[in-house]
Motif scaffolding. Structure first.
Motif, PDB file in Angstrom:
ATOM      1  N   LYS A 107       0.834  -1.200   0.000  1.00 42.18           N
ATOM      2  CA  LYS A 107       0.000   0.000   0.000  1.00 42.18           C
ATOM      3  C   LYS A 107       0.868   1.250   0.000  1.00 42.18           C
ATOM      4  O   LYS A 107       0.630   2.197  -0.751  1.00 42.18           O
ATOM      5  N   LEU A 108       1.891   1.272   0.859  1.00 45.76           N
ATOM      6  CA  LEU A 108       2.773   2.435   0.945  1.00 45.76           C
ATOM      7  C   LEU A 108       3.496   2.681  -0.379  1.00 45.76           C
ATOM      8  O   LEU A 108       3.681   3.826  -0.790  1.00 45.76           O
ATOM      9  N   HIS A 109       3.887   1.593  -1.045  1.00 44.68           N
ATOM     10  CA  HIS A 109       4.567   1.712  -2.341  1.00 44.68           C
ATOM     11  C   HIS A 109       3.612   2.234  -3.415  1.00 44.68           C
ATOM     12  O   HIS A 109       3.921   3.195  -4.126  1.00 44.68           O
ATOM     13  N   GLU A 110       2.440   1.595  -3.534  1.00 39.67           N
ATOM     14  CA  GLU A 110       1.513   1.923  -4.615  1.00 39.67           C
ATOM     15  C   GLU A 110       0.809   3.267  -4.429  1.00 39.67           C
ATOM     16  O   GLU A 110       0.623   4.002  -5.387  1.00 39.67           O
ATOM     17  N   ASP A 111       0.418   3.573  -3.208  1.00 43.34           N
ATOM     18  CA  ASP A 111      -0.380   4.785  -2.970  1.00 43.34           C
ATOM     19  C   ASP A 111       0.440   5.997  -2.553  1.00 43.34           C
ATOM     20  O   ASP A 111       0.008   7.129  -2.748  1.00 43.34           O
ATOM     21  N   ASN A 112       1.611   5.749  -1.961  1.00 45.85           N
ATOM     22  CA  ASN A 112       2.386   6.860  -1.398  1.00 45.85           C
ATOM     23  C   ASN A 112       3.801   6.959  -1.945  1.00 45.85           C
ATOM     24  O   ASN A 112       4.569   7.813  -1.505  1.00 45.85           O
ATOM     25  N   ASN A 113       4.166   6.056  -2.856  1.00 46.05           N
ATOM     26  CA  ASN A 113       5.501   6.034  -3.436  1.00 46.05           C
ATOM     27  C   ASN A 113       6.586   5.957  -2.357  1.00 46.05           C
ATOM     28  O   ASN A 113       7.632   6.600  -2.455  1.00 46.05           O
ATOM     29  N   LEU A 114       6.324   5.153  -1.312  1.00 52.01           N
ATOM     30  CA  LEU A 114       7.276   4.949  -0.219  1.00 52.01           C
ATOM     31  C   LEU A 114       7.731   3.499  -0.221  1.00 52.01           C
ATOM     32  O   LEU A 114       6.940   2.591  -0.466  1.00 52.01           O
ATOM     33  N   GLU A 115       8.999   3.293   0.045  1.00 52.07           N
ATOM     34  CA  GLU A 115       9.559   1.947   0.049  1.00 52.07           C
ATOM     35  C   GLU A 115       9.944   1.539   1.476  1.00 52.07           C
ATOM     36  O   GLU A 115      10.834   2.139   2.077  1.00 52.07           O
ATOM     37  N   TYR A 116       9.242   0.561   2.016  1.00 52.30           N
ATOM     38  CA  TYR A 116       9.565  -0.007   3.321  1.00 52.30           C
ATOM     39  C   TYR A 116       9.487  -1.517   3.222  1.00 52.30           C
ATOM     40  O   TYR A 116       8.559  -2.059   2.619  1.00 52.30           O
ATOM     41  N   THR A 117      10.464  -2.197   3.808  1.00 50.61           N
ATOM     42  CA  THR A 117      10.417  -3.650   3.860  1.00 50.61           C
ATOM     43  C   THR A 117       9.557  -4.063   5.049  1.00 50.61           C
ATOM     44  O   THR A 117       9.268  -3.263   5.942  1.00 50.61           O
ATOM     45  N   THR A 118       9.157  -5.330   5.070  1.00 49.52           N
ATOM     46  CA  THR A 118       8.342  -5.807   6.186  1.00 49.52           C
ATOM     47  C   THR A 118       9.105  -5.724   7.510  1.00 49.52           C
ATOM     48  O   THR A 118       8.482  -5.589   8.558  1.00 49.52           O
ATOM     49  N   ASP A 119      10.422  -5.762   7.466  1.00 46.37           N
ATOM     50  CA  ASP A 119      11.220  -5.619   8.692  1.00 46.37           C
ATOM     51  C   ASP A 119      11.189  -4.195   9.241  1.00 46.37           C
ATOM     52  O   ASP A 119      11.547  -3.968  10.394  1.00 46.37           O
ATOM     53  N   GLU A 120      10.774  -3.244   8.426  1.00 41.99           N
ATOM     54  CA  GLU A 120      10.678  -1.846   8.852  1.00 41.99           C
ATOM     55  C   GLU A 120       9.262  -1.456   9.255  1.00 41.99           C
ATOM     56  O   GLU A 120       9.010  -0.306   9.592  1.00 41.99           O
TER      57      GLU A 120
END
Length: 128
Positions: free
Chosen positions: A78-91
């Motif tokens: 969701k963060l990648h697609e809607d907000n152009n943010l990259e976070y791994t599941t560990d973050e």
């Protein structure tokens, strides 16, 4: 014998407010309660059905402390697609509520010897 720190603890102010609201409502008073952060409507049917399905499917065990991996994957997506943010599941950490999230954050960022001033929204009482 209890640890000395137990002498500094008292009951939860939030729980005391819940009890007071219940008492006033039992007396017939019309109370609007803003103390807990719960919605003023019933649980939507799709959530009820999902909870029942989880129980039927035996999806009722403790989860990892940082949240269910599938949920963290969906949050990352969701963060990648809607907000152009990259976070791994560990973050990503999915908690049971705001108090747990705030507690986890403070424990991760503040050492015992550090001084910390925390200002919260009015009515949110978690630290004394």
């Amino acid at each position: 014998m209890l640890a000395e720190r137990m002498n500094t603890f008292s009951g939860s102010p939030t729980s005391a407010l819940i009890a007071k609201v219940a008492e006033l409502r039992a007396e017939g008073k019309d109370i609007i309660s803003l103390n807990v952060g719960e919605p003023d409507f019933g649980t939507p049917d799709y959530i009820k059905c999902g909870a029942i399905k989880a129980i039927v499917d035996n999806f009722s065990k403790y989860t990892a402390g940082n949240g269910i991996i599938e949920l963290r994957r969906l949050i990352s997506k969701k963060l990648h697609e809607d907000n152009n943010l990259e976070y791994t599941t560990d973050e990503i950490c999915a908690t049971v509520g705001a108090k747990q999230a705030i507690f986890n954050s403070i424990m991760a960022l503040v050492d015992l010897e550090m001084k910390c001033f925390c200002q919260f929204l009015a009515g949110l009482v978690i630290l004394r």
